[in-house]
Design an enzyme around this catalytic site. Structure first.
Site, PDB file in Angstrom:
ATOM      1  N   GLY A 115     -76.469  76.476 -36.511  1.00  0.00           N
ATOM      2  CA  GLY A 115     -76.870  77.322 -35.197  1.00  0.00           C
ATOM      3  C   GLY A 115     -75.055  77.787 -35.031  1.00  0.00           C
ATOM      4  O   GLY A 115     -73.891  76.902 -35.532  1.00  0.00           O
ATOM      5  N   HIS A 116     -75.090  78.737 -33.830  1.00  0.00           N
ATOM      6  CA  HIS A 116     -73.565  78.923 -33.250  1.00  0.00           C
ATOM      7  C   HIS A 116     -72.466  77.542 -32.737  1.00  0.00           C
ATOM      8  O   HIS A 116     -73.209  76.756 -32.401  1.00  0.00           O
ATOM      9  CB  HIS A 116     -74.377  80.382 -32.502  1.00  0.00           C
ATOM     10  CG  HIS A 116     -74.682  79.426 -30.585  1.00  0.00           C
ATOM     11  ND1 HIS A 116     -75.832  79.272 -30.362  1.00  0.00           N
ATOM     12  CD2 HIS A 116     -73.348  78.874 -29.604  1.00  0.00           C
ATOM     13  CE1 HIS A 116     -75.995  78.936 -29.396  1.00  0.00           C
ATOM     14  NE2 HIS A 116     -74.823  77.938 -29.036  1.00  0.00           N
ATOM     15  N   GLY A 117     -71.355  78.030 -33.367  1.00  0.00           N
ATOM     16  CA  GLY A 117     -70.181  76.859 -33.466  1.00  0.00           C
ATOM     17  C   GLY A 117     -70.598  75.532 -34.621  1.00  0.00           C
ATOM     18  O   GLY A 117     -69.965  75.068 -33.500  1.00  0.00           O
ATOM     19  N   GLY A 162     -72.939  74.071 -31.317  1.00  0.00           N
ATOM     20  CA  GLY A 162     -72.404  73.384 -31.508  1.00  0.00           C
ATOM     21  C   GLY A 162     -72.089  71.642 -31.835  1.00  0.00           C
ATOM     22  O   GLY A 162     -71.625  70.497 -32.234  1.00  0.00           O
TER      23      GLY A 162
END
Length: 350
Positions: free
Chosen positions: A247-249, A267
């Site tokens: 996922g993003h980050g 995250g």
């Protein structure tokens, strides 16, 4: 290839071998095989004493063995030449490279490739049919771009990196040197960023970057998303299997191994040398320390300490998980015992 030639290629990692005591027994090796499928002329390996029974059953001509004198003697008795090493599987992996080299196209740019005039393509690069390279892209020296790859604007691809057919590299992606991106993988697509509002889900634009450091391998149909701000980063020499969602980050350390169908929410932070077995799921913002291991189908909802091994959903320490599994298999009997106790208690009260 003579057995002695194979030994010479291994150098100091294969100093103990059957030719020392029997130099005249130097057969021709024509290929490699799994030990239970080996035929005359093939080289195979035994990883440890657990698989020692195969030595007397196999049809292999040569074996890579652990440093076990009993297995070496057994091989000798069965007319099998052998090499001894502390890590047979690793040496077998090196042996494969002596007999097989992956397809590597001759550097050229196919006439059907579409390359924007502002793109910078290094020397000795192969660009396959129907590839699309958009504006501002930088391709390093010796890179290989197989057919139907699409590279979005403002993307950097490092030296000698290989992009296999039909993968897609989105904007704001930086891929280091010596990386391999397999077919169907999507690197740097928009992260799953939506904010609830009174009128529905408001899309949060994903303006961040996706960075793959040197030596990263990404399997088929894996997705690594870019974040709203900042970056999603995968550390050097990390290997990622097929069908993985990052996922993003997310911040992935170096030397990690992530098996198929693992998924992590936005995250997540993985330290160095973390191992995630198949179908591991990690919740948003969880931190996993250096050297931690999650076994297959582990669901991780809270931080994991460095070096810890976890299993189950929700994740618990591995040793505790084994005890829980032992109890789980006994639950039907325990339930029957509980019913008997309840009946006895009821009768005594009556």
């Amino acid at each position: 290839m003579k057995f002695s030639e194979i030994i010479s290629q291994f150098g100091e990692t294969a100093t103990n071998h059957s030719l020392t005591s029997n130099p005249d027994h130097d057969p021709e090796i024509i290929g490699l095989a799994a030990i239970d499928e080996a035929t005359n002329g093939t080289l195979s390996y035994v990883e440890g004493p657990k698989f020692g029974s195969f030595v007397s059953k196999t049809n292999a001509t040569a074996l890579i063995l652990p440093q076990d004198e009993k297995l070496q003697e057994l091989a000798q008795e069965n007319g099998i030449v052998w090499i001894s090493t502390s890590d047979p599987r690793l040496l077998f992996a090196k042996a494969i490279a002596l007999f097989y080299q992956p397809y590597r196209p001759v550097p050229e740019i196919h006439p059907t490739a579409v390359i924007h005039s502002s793109a910078k393509v290094g020397s000795d690069v192969y660009v396959g049919p129907h590839t699309v390279i958009q504006q501002g892209v930088e391709i390093g020296d010796g890179a290989i771009i197989h057919p139907n790859v699409v590279i979005y604007p403002d993307t950097k691809i490092g030296d000698r990196t290989i992009l296999h057919a039909n993968c897609t590299i989105h904007e704001r992606t930086h891929i280091g040197a010596d990386c391999v991106i397999h077919s169907g993988a999507v690197i740097g697509a928009e992260g799953f960023g939506f904010v609830p509002s009174r009128t529905g889900w408001l899309k949060m634009e994903q303006s961040g970057y996706t960075v793959l450091e040197d030596g990263v391998v990404v399997g088929c149909n894996t997705a690594i998303d870019r974040p709203a701000v900042g970056e999603t980063r995968v550390g050097r020499n990390t290997v990622i299997d097929n069908l993985v969602q990052i996922g993003h980050g997310c911040q992935i350390g170096s030397g990690c191994a992530i098996a198929g169908q693992a998924g992590m929410a936005g995250g997540v932070k993985l330290g160095n040398r973390v191992i995630l077995a198949g179908q591991t799921g990690i919740a948003n913002q969880v931190k996993i320390g250096d050297g931690a291991i999650a076994s297959a189908q582990t669901g991780i909802h809270s931080d994991v300490a460095p070096g810890e091994i976890v299993s189950g959903t929700p994740a618990i320490p591995y040793k505790l998980y084994l005890k829980v599994c032992a109890v789980y298999s006994r639950l039907p009997d325990m339930y029957q015992s509980l019913k008997q106790l309840q009946r006895k208690f009821k009768n005594s009260n009556d």
